[in-house]
Design an enzyme around this catalytic site. Structure first.
Site, PDB file in Angstrom:
ATOM      1  N   HIS A 125       0.807  -1.220   0.000  1.00 53.15           N
ATOM      2  CA  HIS A 125       0.000   0.000   0.000  1.00 53.15           C
ATOM      3  C   HIS A 125       0.844   1.276   0.000  1.00 53.15           C
ATOM      4  O   HIS A 125       0.290   2.376  -0.158  1.00 53.15           O
ATOM      5  CB  HIS A 125      -0.928   0.044   1.217  1.00 53.15           C
ATOM      6  CG  HIS A 125      -2.031  -0.964   1.184  1.00 53.15           C
ATOM      7  ND1 HIS A 125      -2.859  -1.127   0.095  1.00 53.15           N
ATOM      8  CD2 HIS A 125      -2.439  -1.872   2.107  1.00 53.15           C
ATOM      9  CE1 HIS A 125      -3.734  -2.089   0.349  1.00 53.15           C
ATOM     10  NE2 HIS A 125      -3.489  -2.566   1.557  1.00 53.15           N
ATOM     11  N   ASP A 162      -3.214 -10.496  -2.319  1.00 49.43           N
ATOM     12  CA  ASP A 162      -3.781  -9.956  -1.088  1.00 49.43           C
ATOM     13  C   ASP A 162      -5.234  -9.556  -1.346  1.00 49.43           C
ATOM     14  O   ASP A 162      -5.597  -9.159  -2.456  1.00 49.43           O
ATOM     15  CB  ASP A 162      -2.965  -8.738  -0.655  1.00 49.43           C
ATOM     16  CG  ASP A 162      -3.281  -8.261   0.745  1.00 49.43           C
ATOM     17  OD1 ASP A 162      -2.486  -8.539   1.659  1.00 49.43           O
ATOM     18  OD2 ASP A 162      -4.313  -7.588   0.926  1.00 49.43           O
ATOM     19  N   HIS A 164      -6.687  -6.948  -0.385  1.00 51.03           N
ATOM     20  CA  HIS A 164      -6.728  -5.511  -0.654  1.00 51.03           C
ATOM     21  C   HIS A 164      -5.871  -5.194  -1.876  1.00 51.03           C
ATOM     22  O   HIS A 164      -4.797  -5.772  -2.053  1.00 51.03           O
ATOM     23  CB  HIS A 164      -6.200  -4.714   0.551  1.00 51.03           C
ATOM     24  CG  HIS A 164      -6.950  -4.982   1.815  1.00 51.03           C
ATOM     25  ND1 HIS A 164      -6.550  -5.938   2.732  1.00 51.03           N
ATOM     26  CD2 HIS A 164      -8.090  -4.424   2.314  1.00 51.03           C
ATOM     27  CE1 HIS A 164      -7.402  -5.953   3.741  1.00 51.03           C
ATOM     28  NE2 HIS A 164      -8.345  -5.055   3.503  1.00 51.03           N
ATOM     29  N   ASP A 246      -5.173 -12.650   3.522  1.00 50.90           N
ATOM     30  CA  ASP A 246      -6.397 -12.125   4.120  1.00 50.90           C
ATOM     31  C   ASP A 246      -7.634 -12.351   3.259  1.00 50.90           C
ATOM     32  O   ASP A 246      -8.725 -11.878   3.592  1.00 50.90           O
ATOM     33  CB  ASP A 246      -6.245 -10.638   4.459  1.00 50.90           C
ATOM     34  CG  ASP A 246      -5.453  -9.850   3.444  1.00 50.90           C
ATOM     35  OD1 ASP A 246      -5.126 -10.395   2.370  1.00 50.90           O
ATOM     36  OD2 ASP A 246      -5.149  -8.671   3.715  1.00 50.90           O
TER      37      ASP A 246
END
Length: 311
Positions: A125, A162, A164, A246
């Site tokens: 990120h 991931d 996200h 996740d």
């Protein structure tokens, strides 16, 4: 040949506030999962500290200086609502980057067939000049540029599974045609990027957003239909993986419903791509995964496949 595992106890010194999802216990759970008998054959090595100059492959000097200066003398400091630093965070981040770069060196030199880099803080990120989403530096993007420049490669693939979207990796690599960035992730979800229309300045980005409650069958179908042909056509000379766990059904931060076999499946498919085009060279770096039991089981399945294919 074997699978390398790079990690370092300094990554435990990146301390987040009580109740924070990205906590020290994540790395402890991963380490414990990889100390069972089945993982005795791993080539274990301490992640070295990256030279701060390596961070400039993704970030301007002013940003690096800002993050370094933000270290508190004690306790924690918030860079935003999600992203925190403690006194050991900057050094931990240098270990994370250093581990990824050393893993690249190892697979390029034939010291290992592939590698898993078990480090924190995560990195996908972190944008060019913005820390966010638990991340300080764009670890895998730095590793991609390092592989291209230091090892003279022409094509590197970065695959991010991931839950996200890897907005930071996308931001850093947006206009670099030498890198194909493929991300599968839940949408809508933090950070709000990753739509299919985001294709990069050089057409070098493929986003595969999945709606909430997508299971492993939906994920596998999308990846087989879109990502695998694109990766095969790109013919990467090295495969880098942002390995977030996740997407597991037990994870508290999202709503995809994958199981442990789905992480083994994606690992096999990425090893297939690496074996077809890059002599099996693949480096995977830990990103998310916040249910400790699910994280441990998923990492174990991921690394077991790497060991199987790297033998």
């Amino acid at each position: 040949m074997t699978t390398a595992l790079l990690t370092h106890s300094d990554c435990l010194d990146h301390v987040t506030p009580p109740g924070h999802a990205e906590r020290v216990d994540r790395l402890r759970a991963v380490a414990e999962a990889l100390t069972t008998e089945g993982f005795a054959g791993l080539l274990r090595e301490d992640a070295p500290l990256a030279d701060e100059a390596e961070l400039l492959r993704a970030h301007p000097q002013g940003y690096v200086d800002k993050i370094k200066a933000a270290r508190p003398a004690e306790g924690t400091v918030a860079l935003d609502a999600d992203t925190h630093m403690s006194p050991g965070s900057f050094r931990a981040a240098l270990r994370a980057v250093g581990g990824a770069l050393r893993a690249v060196d190892m697979v390029m030199a034939g010291e290992a067939a592939n590698a898993f880099v078990a480090v924190r803080p995560p990195g996908h990120h972190a944008e060019t000049a913005r820390a966010m989403g638990f991340c300080l530096f764009s670890t895998v993007a730095i590793a991609a540029r390092y592989a291209l420049d230091r090892h003279g490669l022409s094509r590197v693939a970065v695959v991010d599974f991931d839950v996200h979207h890897g907005n930071g990796t996308q931001d850093v690599l947006w206009d670099d045609p030498r890198v194909l960035f493929v991300s599968t992730h839940q949408m809508p979800l933090y950070p709000g990027t990753g739509a299919a229309i985001e294709t990069g300045a050089a057409g070098n980005i493929l986003n595969l957003p999945l709606p909430p409650m997508s299971d492993g069958r939906r994920f596998r179908a999308e990846f087989e239909a879109h990502a695998l042909p694109r990766l095969d056509a790109f013919a990467p000379e090295l495969v880098l993986v942002s390995a977030g766990f996740d997407s597991h059904a037990a994870d508290p931060l999202a709503q995809l419903v994958w199981g442990v076999p789905d992480f083994a499946w994606i690992t096999r498919r990425l090893c297939d791509i690496a074996e077809a085009h890059s002599g099996g060279r693949l480096v995977s770096t830990l990103e998310g995964g916040y249910d400790l039991e699910a994280l441990a089981a998923s990492v174990a399945a991921h690394v077991a496949v790497l060991m199987e294919r790297g033998a």
